[in-house]
Design an enzyme around this catalytic site. Structure first.
Site, mmCIF file in Angstrom:
data_model
loop_
_atom_site.group_PDB
_atom_site.id
_atom_site.type_symbol
_atom_site.label_atom_id
_atom_site.label_comp_id
_atom_site.label_asym_id
_atom_site.label_seq_id
_atom_site.Cartn_x
_atom_site.Cartn_y
_atom_site.Cartn_z
ATOM 1 N N CYS A 39 -37.024 -3.718 -5.022
ATOM 2 C CA CYS A 39 -37.060 -4.205 -3.646
ATOM 3 C C CYS A 39 -37.479 -5.660 -3.487
ATOM 4 O O CYS A 39 -36.774 -6.439 -2.841
ATOM 5 C CB CYS A 39 -37.951 -3.298 -2.798
ATOM 6 S SG CYS A 39 -39.376 -2.632 -3.663
ATOM 7 N N HIS A 102 -42.552 -7.868 1.857
ATOM 8 C CA HIS A 102 -42.588 -7.646 0.404
ATOM 9 C C HIS A 102 -42.345 -8.896 -0.425
ATOM 10 O O HIS A 102 -41.892 -8.808 -1.573
ATOM 11 C CB HIS A 102 -41.596 -6.542 0.012
ATOM 12 C CG HIS A 102 -42.218 -5.532 -0.914
ATOM 13 N ND1 HIS A 102 -41.473 -4.585 -1.577
ATOM 14 C CD2 HIS A 102 -43.504 -5.320 -1.283
ATOM 15 C CE1 HIS A 102 -42.280 -3.836 -2.328
ATOM 16 N NE2 HIS A 102 -43.509 -4.269 -2.159
ATOM 17 N N ASP A 249 -31.363 -2.631 0.023
ATOM 18 C CA ASP A 249 -31.961 -3.560 -0.945
ATOM 19 C C ASP A 249 -31.720 -3.149 -2.390
ATOM 20 O O ASP A 249 -31.856 -3.970 -3.298
ATOM 21 C CB ASP A 249 -33.461 -3.751 -0.675
ATOM 22 C CG ASP A 249 -34.274 -2.477 -0.822
ATOM 23 O OD1 ASP A 249 -33.682 -1.391 -0.897
ATOM 24 O OD2 ASP A 249 -35.512 -2.569 -0.837
ATOM 25 N N ASN A 250 -31.400 -1.897 -2.638
ATOM 26 C CA ASN A 250 -31.029 -1.432 -3.975
ATOM 27 C C ASN A 250 -30.487 -0.018 -3.836
ATOM 28 O O ASN A 250 -30.500 0.561 -2.748
ATOM 29 C CB ASN A 250 -32.200 -1.473 -4.964
ATOM 30 C CG ASN A 250 -33.516 -0.979 -4.414
ATOM 31 O OD1 ASN A 250 -34.480 -1.738 -4.290
ATOM 32 N ND2 ASN A 250 -33.572 0.295 -4.060
#
Length: 483
Positions: A39, A102, A249-250
């Site tokens: 992330c 993050h 994000d993934n």
């Protein structure tokens, strides 16, 4: 969220009517990728248009290690990086982030220090709860003010999965859009919700409504929220002047499956790996009056392209003093052009693989270590492919494993080394990789160092998630965080 989590991508329960409708009204990208299988680095790439190896979101304390920004890591997004909201200011844009940042938790890494005008959310994911003695619960901010903490003012019931966070984030988004419409100001909204990240949560009205369990409940609430955002844009007559991109994000985390994990469709493995399941993500572009309805683009796309595409939409140019990896997707979106480009898959400081057209070459294969695997940690449950999903780091730089992703999206049948097809593909991939590596200037690694003052405790499951390694005695106050 995984490639296979949406009805439009083939999820059989078809519980995402709003996202499916968004695709029916816009453009679907079946070949869209994150910039990293974890992330923090992928979010840094999204906002800078640059690979994590360039913007510093990687670690050098071990080969090919994934790393992110938990509370202990003292690094974050460098001041030298130019983030999308900073550049959009030149065109008069107001920017807001809602949800998960993050990219560092110390004051110098605050979103409002990097171009955003407003923030409601948290510097980290909703991990916890913690005991507030050895470690406090993770804070939630409105701009510079801490307004509470997860599991306290913002409760998350781990037993039932109930939390109102997605609804709170939704109202923040709707309010921001209404205010910018009233001010007649162009805006950039980065709506970074995290309900599908374990521990998965949903609000009471969505719990128990999915045939896919709690994870499906979270997906349904996100889908409903996207529908409400798009409806508001139409109601405010902003639809034709607002470009919207939905992506992830993934890939879905299979380590938390099946109870709290998603689907990566036909692709191999998931989050944490550079196989297709960890890097290929859903993507839908929506712009009524500009994008014809029901379009599918086979352009190789990346979340980094949001950077260059957004600048293009605002009439701005990407910075010329640095390498930018994101492409302007408008030619693909508006004219149907297909641009040839390699896609580089990094894990930490290591180039693991590259895709060029329909072919993917693996220079290193690795899922997770034998030590983790023996403890029950598996990033590829039920998907063992001999010689591919390895638990030791296997090097293939001299003879990469090459797959044809059209015939073999699951990366199960590498091309024969002696075949003419293999030699032809290798002859095209090798110069693309050499050119990339010769020009690469890695950024200063941001994810190496953590603060010993907050690492003198052993969090639950710490031995599963990572380990803190003591460096030479000359710097006893520092340690290295590995994940």
């Amino acid at each position: 969220m995984g490639w296979g989590d949406l009805g439009v991508y083939g999820e059989p329960s078809r519980e995402t009517p709003n996202l499916d409708q968004m695709a029916a009204e816009g453009m679907l990208f079946p070949n869209f990728y994150s910039a990293n299988p974890l992330c923090s680095p992928s979010r840094a790439a999204l906002l800078t248009g640059r690979l994590p190896i360039r913007n510093g979101f990687y670690t050098t304390n071990a080969h090919a290690r994934n790393a992110y920004t938990p509370q202990e890591v003292v690094g974050g997004i460098p001041d030298s990086e130019l983030l999308l909201p900073e550049l959009l200011k030149e065109a008069g844009y107001t920017s807001k982030i809602v949800g998960k940042w993050h990219l560092g938790h110390r004051p110098q890494f605050h979103p409002l220090k990097h171009g955003f005008d407003e923030w409601f959310g948290s510097p980290n994911c909703h991990f916890g709860p913690y005991d507030n003695r050895a470690r406090p619960n993770i804070p939630v901010y409105r701009d510079w003010e801490m307004v509470g903490r997860f599991y306290e003012e913002f409760p998350i019931n781990l037993k039932t999965g109930e939390a109102n966070l997605t609804q709170i984030y939704l109202e923040e988004a709707l309010d921001f859009i209404r205010r910018q419409q009233a001010r007649q100001r162009p805006f950039f909204l980065y709506w970074a919700i995290d309900a599908t990240h374990a521990p998965v949560y949903a609000s009471r009205s969505f719990l128990g409504t999915s045939r896919r369990g709690r994870y499906g409940d979270a997906v349904r609430e996100i889908d409903d929220s996207v529908g409400r955002i798009l409806r508001l844009l139409r109601e405010l007559r902003l639809g034709e002047s607002t470009f919207v991109l939905f992506t992830s994000d993934n890939g879905a985390a299979l380590i938390s499956a099946p109870e709290q994990g998603g689907s990566n469709g036909p692709f191999l493995c998931g989050k944490q790996t550079t196989f297709e399941g960890g890097m290929r993500v859903p993507a839908i572009a929506w712009w009524p009056g500009h994008i014809p309805a029901g379009q599918v683009s086979h352009q190789l796309g990346s979340i980094m392209d949001l950077f260059s595409t957004s600048l293009s939409l605002a009439g701005l140019k990407p910075p010329r003093d640095r390498a930018v990896d994101g492409l302007d997707l408008l030619p693909a979106i508006l004219q149907g052009q297909l641009m040839d480009r390699p896609m580089f898959y990094y894990r930490g400081n290591t180039l693991m693989a590259v895709t060029l057209g329909l072919y993917k070459a693996h220079f290193w294969t690795w899922t997770n270590s034998w030590e983790e695997f023996k403890q029950g940690i598996d990033f590829c449950p039920g998907q063992n492919v001999s010689g591919v999903t390895t638990h030791t780091q296997e090097e293939h730089t001299e003879l990469p494993l090459i797959f044809h992703l059209g015939r073999d999206p699951g990366e199960r049948y590498p091309l024969s080394f002696g075949s003419a097809e293999y030699q032809d593909v290798l002859g095209r991939i090798t110069p693309a990789v050499q050119q990339h590596q010769e020009a690469l200037v890695p950024g200063q690694p941001q994810l190496n160092v953590c603060n010993q003052a907050v690492m003198n405790w052993a969090p639950p499951g710490c031995e599963k998630l990572g380990k803190c390694l003591r460096p030479p005695e000359s710097v006893p106050e520092k340690c290295s965080w590995l994940h």
